[in-house]
Design a protein around this motif. Sequence first.
Motif, PDB file in Angstrom:
ATOM      1  N   GLY A   1      87.129 -29.269  -7.716  1.00  0.00           N
ATOM      2  CA  GLY A   1      86.859 -30.661  -7.390  1.00  0.00           C
ATOM      3  C   GLY A   1      85.840 -31.310  -8.299  1.00  0.00           C
ATOM      4  O   GLY A   1      85.141 -32.253  -7.906  1.00  0.00           O
ATOM      5  N   TRP A   2      85.729 -30.800  -9.546  1.00  0.00           N
ATOM      6  CA  TRP A   2      84.776 -31.351 -10.505  1.00  0.00           C
ATOM      7  C   TRP A   2      85.357 -32.579 -11.204  1.00  0.00           C
ATOM      8  O   TRP A   2      86.573 -32.753 -11.300  1.00  0.00           O
ATOM      9  N   ALA A   3      84.471 -33.413 -11.724  1.00  0.00           N
ATOM     10  CA  ALA A   3      84.901 -34.525 -12.566  1.00  0.00           C
ATOM     11  C   ALA A   3      85.373 -33.972 -13.914  1.00  0.00           C
ATOM     12  O   ALA A   3      84.954 -32.886 -14.332  1.00  0.00           O
ATOM     13  N   PHE A   4      86.228 -34.728 -14.589  1.00  0.00           N
ATOM     14  CA  PHE A   4      86.744 -34.321 -15.901  1.00  0.00           C
ATOM     15  C   PHE A   4      86.634 -35.516 -16.829  1.00  0.00           C
ATOM     16  O   PHE A   4      87.290 -36.536 -16.635  1.00  0.00           O
ATOM     17  N   GLU A   5      85.771 -35.397 -17.840  1.00  0.00           N
ATOM     18  CA  GLU A   5      85.490 -36.517 -18.745  1.00  0.00           C
ATOM     19  C   GLU A   5      85.819 -36.124 -20.181  1.00  0.00           C
ATOM     20  O   GLU A   5      85.469 -35.025 -20.624  1.00  0.00           O
ATOM     21  N   THR A   6      86.500 -37.008 -20.877  1.00  0.00           N
ATOM     22  CA  THR A   6      86.829 -36.742 -22.285  1.00  0.00           C
ATOM     23  C   THR A   6      86.280 -37.845 -23.181  1.00  0.00           C
ATOM     24  O   THR A   6      86.104 -38.991 -22.749  1.00  0.00           O
ATOM     25  N   TYR A   7      86.003 -37.472 -24.448  1.00  0.00           N
ATOM     26  CA  TYR A   7      85.430 -38.405 -25.404  1.00  0.00           C
ATOM     27  C   TYR A   7      86.214 -38.352 -26.708  1.00  0.00           C
ATOM     28  O   TYR A   7      86.790 -37.318 -27.072  1.00  0.00           O
ATOM     29  N   THR A   8      86.218 -39.464 -27.414  1.00  0.00           N
ATOM     30  CA  THR A   8      86.890 -39.523 -28.710  1.00  0.00           C
ATOM     31  C   THR A   8      86.046 -38.793 -29.750  1.00  0.00           C
ATOM     32  O   THR A   8      84.823 -38.622 -29.565  1.00  0.00           O
ATOM     33  N   PRO A   9      86.649 -38.373 -30.858  1.00  0.00           N
ATOM     34  CA  PRO A   9      85.865 -37.757 -31.933  1.00  0.00           C
ATOM     35  C   PRO A   9      84.741 -38.661 -32.416  1.00  0.00           C
ATOM     36  O   PRO A   9      83.645 -38.179 -32.732  1.00  0.00           O
ATOM     37  N   GLU A  10      85.013 -39.965 -32.466  1.00  0.00           N
ATOM     38  CA  GLU A  10      83.995 -40.909 -32.930  1.00  0.00           C
ATOM     39  C   GLU A  10      82.787 -40.909 -31.999  1.00  0.00           C
ATOM     40  O   GLU A  10      81.631 -40.952 -32.451  1.00  0.00           O
ATOM     41  N   GLN A  11      83.034 -40.867 -30.704  1.00  0.00           N
ATOM     42  CA  GLN A  11      81.928 -40.816 -29.743  1.00  0.00           C
ATOM     43  C   GLN A  11      81.126 -39.526 -29.884  1.00  0.00           C
ATOM     44  O   GLN A  11      79.894 -39.540 -29.858  1.00  0.00           O
ATOM     45  N   LEU A  12      81.817 -38.421 -30.058  1.00  0.00           N
ATOM     46  CA  LEU A  12      81.143 -37.128 -30.190  1.00  0.00           C
ATOM     47  C   LEU A  12      80.321 -37.066 -31.466  1.00  0.00           C
ATOM     48  O   LEU A  12      79.226 -36.494 -31.482  1.00  0.00           O
ATOM     49  N   ASN A  13      80.817 -37.664 -32.520  1.00  0.00           N
ATOM     50  CA  ASN A  13      80.116 -37.610 -33.814  1.00  0.00           C
ATOM     51  C   ASN A  13      78.859 -38.475 -33.841  1.00  0.00           C
ATOM     52  O   ASN A  13      78.042 -38.352 -34.759  1.00  0.00           O
ATOM     53  N   GLU A  14      78.698 -39.340 -32.867  1.00  0.00           N
ATOM     54  CA  GLU A  14      77.502 -40.180 -32.805  1.00  0.00           C
ATOM     55  C   GLU A  14      76.312 -39.432 -32.217  1.00  0.00           C
ATOM     56  O   GLU A  14      75.174 -39.904 -32.280  1.00  0.00           O
ATOM     57  N   VAL A  15      76.560 -38.252 -31.653  1.00  0.00           N
ATOM     58  CA  VAL A  15      75.508 -37.488 -30.986  1.00  0.00           C
ATOM     59  C   VAL A  15      74.866 -36.496 -31.950  1.00  0.00           C
ATOM     60  O   VAL A  15      75.556 -35.814 -32.708  1.00  0.00           O
ATOM     61  N   SER A  16      73.551 -36.441 -31.911  1.00  0.00           N
ATOM     62  CA  SER A  16      72.834 -35.483 -32.745  1.00  0.00           C
ATOM     63  C   SER A  16      73.032 -34.073 -32.197  1.00  0.00           C
ATOM     64  O   SER A  16      72.787 -33.809 -31.007  1.00  0.00           O
ATOM     65  N   ILE A  17      73.480 -33.135 -33.067  1.00  0.00           N
ATOM     66  CA  ILE A  17      73.735 -31.759 -32.636  1.00  0.00           C
ATOM     67  C   ILE A  17      73.076 -30.783 -33.596  1.00  0.00           C
ATOM     68  O   ILE A  17      72.715 -31.134 -34.720  1.00  0.00           O
ATOM     69  N   GLU A  18      72.957 -29.528 -33.184  1.00  0.00           N
ATOM     70  CA  GLU A  18      72.248 -28.523 -33.970  1.00  0.00           C
ATOM     71  C   GLU A  18      73.125 -27.880 -35.044  1.00  0.00           C
ATOM     72  O   GLU A  18      72.650 -27.595 -36.146  1.00  0.00           O
TER      73      GLU A  18
ATOM     74  N   TYR B   1      77.702 -36.798 -21.442  1.00  0.00           N
ATOM     75  CA  TYR B   1      77.909 -36.943 -20.001  1.00  0.00           C
ATOM     76  C   TYR B   1      76.584 -36.923 -19.243  1.00  0.00           C
ATOM     77  O   TYR B   1      76.369 -37.707 -18.318  1.00  0.00           O
ATOM     78  N   SER B   2      75.709 -36.010 -19.625  1.00  0.00           N
ATOM     79  CA  SER B   2      74.471 -35.816 -18.868  1.00  0.00           C
ATOM     80  C   SER B   2      73.379 -36.813 -19.199  1.00  0.00           C
ATOM     81  O   SER B   2      72.525 -37.109 -18.365  1.00  0.00           O
ATOM     82  N   GLY B   3      73.386 -37.310 -20.431  1.00  0.00           N
ATOM     83  CA  GLY B   3      72.275 -38.147 -20.873  1.00  0.00           C
ATOM     84  C   GLY B   3      71.043 -37.344 -21.232  1.00  0.00           C
ATOM     85  O   GLY B   3      69.976 -37.900 -21.504  1.00  0.00           O
ATOM     86  N   ALA B   4      71.170 -36.015 -21.253  1.00  0.00           N
ATOM     87  CA  ALA B   4      70.041 -35.142 -21.587  1.00  0.00           C
ATOM     88  C   ALA B   4      69.855 -35.058 -23.096  1.00  0.00           C
ATOM     89  O   ALA B   4      70.831 -35.011 -23.851  1.00  0.00           O
ATOM     90  N   SER B   5      68.621 -35.031 -23.532  1.00  0.00           N
ATOM     91  CA  SER B   5      68.351 -34.933 -24.968  1.00  0.00           C
ATOM     92  C   SER B   5      68.371 -33.480 -25.439  1.00  0.00           C
ATOM     93  O   SER B   5      68.617 -33.197 -26.605  1.00  0.00           O
ATOM     94  N   THR B   6      68.077 -32.559 -24.516  1.00  0.00           N
ATOM     95  CA  THR B   6      68.129 -31.128 -24.836  1.00  0.00           C
ATOM     96  C   THR B   6      69.030 -30.433 -23.821  1.00  0.00           C
ATOM     97  O   THR B   6      69.201 -30.912 -22.694  1.00  0.00           O
ATOM     98  N   LEU B   7      69.576 -29.301 -24.209  1.00  0.00           N
ATOM     99  CA  LEU B   7      70.521 -28.594 -23.358  1.00  0.00           C
ATOM    100  C   LEU B   7      69.934 -27.285 -22.831  1.00  0.00           C
ATOM    101  O   LEU B   7      69.108 -26.650 -23.487  1.00  0.00           O
ATOM    102  N   ALA B   8      70.377 -26.881 -21.652  1.00  0.00           N
ATOM    103  CA  ALA B   8      69.984 -25.582 -21.108  1.00  0.00           C
ATOM    104  C   ALA B   8      70.639 -24.460 -21.906  1.00  0.00           C
ATOM    105  O   ALA B   8      70.075 -23.381 -22.063  1.00  0.00           O
ATOM    106  N   LEU B   9      71.837 -24.727 -22.408  1.00  0.00           N
ATOM    107  CA  LEU B   9      72.544 -23.816 -23.307  1.00  0.00           C
ATOM    108  C   LEU B   9      73.206 -24.658 -24.377  1.00  0.00           C
ATOM    109  O   LEU B   9      74.084 -25.463 -24.091  1.00  0.00           O
TER     110      LEU B   9
END
Length: 374
Positions: free
Chosen positions: A308-325, A348-356
Amino acid sequence: MIKLSEGIMPSIEQRGDYAIIAITKHGVEMARKLQSSFSHSDLYYMSKFERGDEAARGIQMFEGSVRMLFPALFPAYKGLIIIISLGAVIRMIAPLLEDKKKDPGIVVIDDKGENVISVLSGHLGGANELTREVAAALNARAVITTASDVQGTIAVDLFGRRFGWVWESADKLTPVSASVVNEEPVAVVQESGETGWWLYNTPLPENIRVYATVAEAIAAQPKAALVVTHRVLSTDEEEILTNGVLYRPKVLALGVGCNRGTSAEEIEAVIVETLAELQFSLRSVKAICTIDLKKDEEGLLAVVQKYGWAFETYTPEQLNEVSIENPSDTVYKFTGAYAVSEPAAKLYSGASTLALVKKKSGNVTISVAVIPFI
């Protein structure tokens, strides 16, 4: 027409969430008006009060003792709104009562529509809330007697319910509720989740104190505790649950990438294993998020449907806008995004850092974020 006979379960047509039942002239008039205010309700009354428009309005009429109607209504509806004397209602429903976690909310209205009374399953069954709604519709007096509502304090069995929080076990609901309403020292430990759980325009009662950690609460030696966290408690911390209820807020966003055709079983196994490693509760998962190329991935869809979880998808363009390691040219070559799980979890979370940040296991890549609340 419903023919009510002793020993025979009547056949009803359940369409709405609530049933309105009336057996008197004044009650039927009130019930017909009330149904207009509650589009999600079904109306039942005695056939001798037939008006001629019942079929068009979906009203179901019956003949015989109304007592024999309740065995069919009880399991079918979230709540029953009954315009019959309180004593008669209690006698009729008594043989049907099972458990407050199963029984529907029961609301009784007097024949003049002056009092709307919450009778059964006030919290878990929603009768208190329904009572307020019905009273407002009739301009009547709402009669609610549960201690937490009367005293204006925390309703332990409803704590965080509007946010989707779930408790780990219901074993201590009653004794913890007793501590709250008896004004004994009660600790609220909140490590994660929505903070707007206090519903009154008054200060928190003096017997209730909020702590940031379980250790701080244990040191204060409260008589009872309400613990809100996505973490699995350590052995030492479990002391707080001697007379405590553990709530799981929906705060975990799982960024997931997988190869095409990965089975639901493999995806689920990686999720369960990963959360166990992090010492996070599966009950606190809110959503799986991924790239839109995976919006029809059967394994992912099966997992979110199961839990019963939510399911959210993003375009490549949206994903590429996020700073990643660790951006990947290989992932970009096949998806148009430099990463999937990590940026999806952040988006999805709006978190700047991840637990994993990222873990790859077989055909699955997973990242975990804890949704922050201020």
